[in-house]
Write a protein that holds these residues in place. Sequence first.
Motif, PDB file in Angstrom:
ATOM      1  N   VAL A 180     -19.062  -0.801  -6.487  1.00  0.00           N
ATOM      2  CA  VAL A 180     -19.321   0.640  -6.570  1.00  0.00           C
ATOM      3  C   VAL A 180     -19.432   1.090  -8.020  1.00  0.00           C
ATOM      4  N   LEU A 181     -18.584   0.535  -8.883  1.00  0.00           N
ATOM      5  CA  LEU A 181     -18.642   0.873 -10.300  1.00  0.00           C
ATOM      6  C   LEU A 181     -19.976   0.472 -10.912  1.00  0.00           C
ATOM      7  N   ALA A 182     -20.472  -0.691 -10.535  1.00  0.00           N
ATOM      8  CA  ALA A 182     -21.760  -1.144 -11.060  1.00  0.00           C
ATOM      9  C   ALA A 182     -22.901  -0.250 -10.587  1.00  0.00           C
ATOM     10  N   LEU A 183     -22.835   0.206  -9.336  1.00  0.00           N
ATOM     11  CA  LEU A 183     -23.896   1.052  -8.804  1.00  0.00           C
ATOM     12  C   LEU A 183     -23.883   2.450  -9.389  1.00  0.00           C
ATOM     13  N   THR A 184     -22.703   2.962  -9.711  1.00  0.00           N
ATOM     14  CA  THR A 184     -22.599   4.334 -10.205  1.00  0.00           C
ATOM     15  C   THR A 184     -22.698   4.426 -11.723  1.00  0.00           C
ATOM     16  N   VAL A 185     -21.996   3.556 -12.427  1.00  0.00           N
ATOM     17  CA  VAL A 185     -21.961   3.627 -13.887  1.00  0.00           C
ATOM     18  C   VAL A 185     -23.064   2.776 -14.520  1.00  0.00           C
ATOM     19  N   GLY A 186     -23.530   1.762 -13.807  1.00  0.00           N
ATOM     20  CA  GLY A 186     -24.531   0.859 -14.365  1.00  0.00           C
ATOM     21  C   GLY A 186     -25.799   1.543 -14.845  1.00  0.00           C
ATOM     22  N   PRO A 187     -26.430   2.429 -14.040  1.00  0.00           N
ATOM     23  CA  PRO A 187     -27.648   3.091 -14.521  1.00  0.00           C
ATOM     24  C   PRO A 187     -27.444   3.917 -15.788  1.00  0.00           C
ATOM     25  N   PHE A 188     -26.300   4.597 -15.888  1.00  0.00           N
ATOM     26  CA  PHE A 188     -26.049   5.377 -17.101  1.00  0.00           C
ATOM     27  C   PHE A 188     -25.889   4.474 -18.312  1.00  0.00           C
ATOM     28  N   LEU A 189     -25.166   3.363 -18.151  1.00  0.00           N
ATOM     29  CA  LEU A 189     -25.000   2.439 -19.274  1.00  0.00           C
ATOM     30  C   LEU A 189     -26.341   1.831 -19.684  1.00  0.00           C
TER      31      LEU A 189
ATOM     32  N   ASP B 151       0.838  -1.186   0.000  1.00  0.00           N
ATOM     33  CA  ASP B 151       0.000   0.000   0.000  1.00  0.00           C
ATOM     34  C   ASP B 151       0.874   1.238   0.000  1.00  0.00           C
ATOM     35  N   GLU B 152       0.250   2.410   0.237  1.00  0.00           N
ATOM     36  CA  GLU B 152       1.018   3.651   0.168  1.00  0.00           C
ATOM     37  C   GLU B 152       2.019   3.787   1.297  1.00  0.00           C
ATOM     38  N   HIS B 153       1.869   2.989   2.365  1.00  0.00           N
ATOM     39  CA  HIS B 153       2.811   3.031   3.486  1.00  0.00           C
ATOM     40  C   HIS B 153       3.883   1.944   3.401  1.00  0.00           C
ATOM     41  N   GLY B 154       3.912   1.199   2.309  1.00  0.00           N
ATOM     42  CA  GLY B 154       4.886   0.143   2.153  1.00  0.00           C
ATOM     43  C   GLY B 154       4.510  -1.161   2.825  1.00  0.00           C
ATOM     44  N   ARG B 155       3.317  -1.247   3.382  1.00  0.00           N
ATOM     45  CA  ARG B 155       2.883  -2.476   4.054  1.00  0.00           C
ATOM     46  C   ARG B 155       2.391  -3.486   3.023  1.00  0.00           C
ATOM     47  N   ARG B 156       2.776  -4.739   3.224  1.00  0.00           N
ATOM     48  CA  ARG B 156       2.381  -5.778   2.281  1.00  0.00           C
ATOM     49  C   ARG B 156       0.883  -6.044   2.391  1.00  0.00           C
ATOM     50  N   VAL B 157       0.215  -6.116   1.224  1.00  0.00           N
ATOM     51  CA  VAL B 157      -1.228  -6.338   1.174  1.00  0.00           C
ATOM     52  C   VAL B 157      -1.481  -7.807   0.864  1.00  0.00           C
ATOM     53  N   PRO B 158      -2.173  -8.542   1.724  1.00  0.00           N
ATOM     54  CA  PRO B 158      -2.476  -9.951   1.420  1.00  0.00           C
ATOM     55  C   PRO B 158      -3.369 -10.072   0.184  1.00  0.00           C
ATOM     56  N   LEU B 159      -3.319 -11.248  -0.438  1.00  0.00           N
ATOM     57  CA  LEU B 159      -4.095 -11.443  -1.661  1.00  0.00           C
ATOM     58  C   LEU B 159      -5.589 -11.356  -1.410  1.00  0.00           C
ATOM     59  N   TRP B 160      -6.057 -11.900  -0.267  1.00  0.00           N
ATOM     60  CA  TRP B 160      -7.492 -11.848   0.009  1.00  0.00           C
ATOM     61  C   TRP B 160      -7.967 -10.414   0.210  1.00  0.00           C
ATOM     62  N   GLU B 161      -7.125  -9.598   0.814  1.00  0.00           N
ATOM     63  CA  GLU B 161      -7.501  -8.190   0.995  1.00  0.00           C
ATOM     64  C   GLU B 161      -7.510  -7.450  -0.336  1.00  0.00           C
ATOM     65  N   LEU B 162      -6.549  -7.771  -1.203  1.00  0.00           N
ATOM     66  CA  LEU B 162      -6.508  -7.150  -2.524  1.00  0.00           C
ATOM     67  C   LEU B 162      -7.735  -7.543  -3.346  1.00  0.00           C
ATOM     68  N   ALA B 163      -8.109  -8.847  -3.273  1.00  0.00           N
ATOM     69  CA  ALA B 163      -9.292  -9.295  -3.996  1.00  0.00           C
ATOM     70  C   ALA B 163     -10.559  -8.636  -3.452  1.00  0.00           C
ATOM     71  N   LEU B 164     -10.625  -8.454  -2.141  1.00  0.00           N
ATOM     72  CA  LEU B 164     -11.790  -7.801  -1.547  1.00  0.00           C
ATOM     73  C   LEU B 164     -11.890  -6.346  -1.984  1.00  0.00           C
ATOM     74  N   ARG B 165     -10.769  -5.682  -2.088  1.00  0.00           N
ATOM     75  CA  ARG B 165     -10.776  -4.291  -2.549  1.00  0.00           C
ATOM     76  C   ARG B 165     -11.309  -4.191  -3.978  1.00  0.00           C
ATOM     77  N   TYR B 166     -10.837  -5.076  -4.844  1.00  0.00           N
ATOM     78  CA  TYR B 166     -11.303  -5.039  -6.229  1.00  0.00           C
ATOM     79  C   TYR B 166     -12.779  -5.383  -6.334  1.00  0.00           C
ATOM     80  N   LEU B 167     -13.257  -6.289  -5.504  1.00  0.00           N
ATOM     81  CA  LEU B 167     -14.683  -6.617  -5.516  1.00  0.00           C
ATOM     82  C   LEU B 167     -15.528  -5.424  -5.086  1.00  0.00           C
ATOM     83  N   LEU B 168     -15.066  -4.714  -4.066  1.00  0.00           N
ATOM     84  CA  LEU B 168     -15.791  -3.525  -3.625  1.00  0.00           C
ATOM     85  C   LEU B 168     -15.770  -2.434  -4.693  1.00  0.00           C
ATOM     86  N   LEU B 169     -14.627  -2.272  -5.350  1.00  0.00           N
ATOM     87  CA  LEU B 169     -14.552  -1.285  -6.423  1.00  0.00           C
ATOM     88  C   LEU B 169     -15.483  -1.638  -7.574  1.00  0.00           C
ATOM     89  N   LEU B 170     -15.554  -2.920  -7.929  1.00  0.00           N
ATOM     90  CA  LEU B 170     -16.462  -3.342  -8.991  1.00  0.00           C
ATOM     91  C   LEU B 170     -17.919  -3.129  -8.594  1.00  0.00           C
TER      92      LEU B 170
END
Length: 304
Positions: A47-56, A26-45
């Motif tokens: 949010v993307l579906a909720l925000t961009v989905g209606p416009f599409l 991360d921005e502090h140099g701390r190692r990010v576990p794979l499960w945490e990285l996958a969870l972040r991407y799932l949350l981003l997806l």
Amino acid sequence: MSTPVKTRTAAPRPEAERPRRRRVTDEHGRRVPLWELALRYLLLLAVLALTVGPFLWQLSTSLKGPTEDIFSSPPRFLPGDPTLHNYQRVADTIPVWDYALNSLKVAGANVVTNCVGSALAGYALARLRYRGRRVATLVFILAILVPVEGIIIAQFTTMRELGLNNTLIGVVLPGCVGAMNVLLMRNAFLNLPHEIEEAAFVDGANVWQRFLRIALPSVKGTLAVVAIFAFMGAWDDFLWPLIVLSDPSKFTLTIGLNYLHGTFANDERLVAAGTVIAVAPLIALFACLQRYFFRGVGEGAVKG
């Protein structure tokens, strides 16, 4: 007599020469576990579906022809036979381009007045020393807390007394300088090092020279943020233009598109096409200024 063949075994690589796995930090140099990285991407997806989905979905609906079922189950996202006929129908139903031009005039004037006024006021609050500076800052903070609906009658009465009802100037004037934009510019100017302006003062630069040549070029990112917020606020505003305007030839796009919802509420394709026409300029503006926008968010961060 055959001689035995000597085979060479590769020497083990030193620890420093062994290829290492690429670590995700991360921005502090701390190692990010794979499960945490996958969870972040799932949350981003999500949010993307909720925000961009209606416009599409609106974009897809606007491209569907009259024979295509838009309420099918399961729903079809991609149109079977894409067409631009719905956009032509919007132009035939209402003078959408005249309304868009009125909105562009209002939004453009709002951007200019907010950028100029917010920059001047923000610099005065951040850099100039005078009596009552803290009180003036508090007034801008309190102005954010006042809802628009609470002062809209007073605004309408003021525009009527000035003879600006049913004019585009009357639409622009109440929002020509936003309190939030002033505070954004103030915080951006506060983050600038004082030593630069002190050096310019020693060299003989006056206040206007320090503002135009030193301070303002250093906060271009925050200025882009103010421009985007001002354009979006003026372009999307519905309540105030609806109250102050009565001549249909001076309607903005948000008021004009209301006719599609009222008279043609059953034609979802027509409403979707009008929605895409209204959103397209905002997307184009953000696409052009996104680099300055994300830089300006850091410039105008609130200081403790």
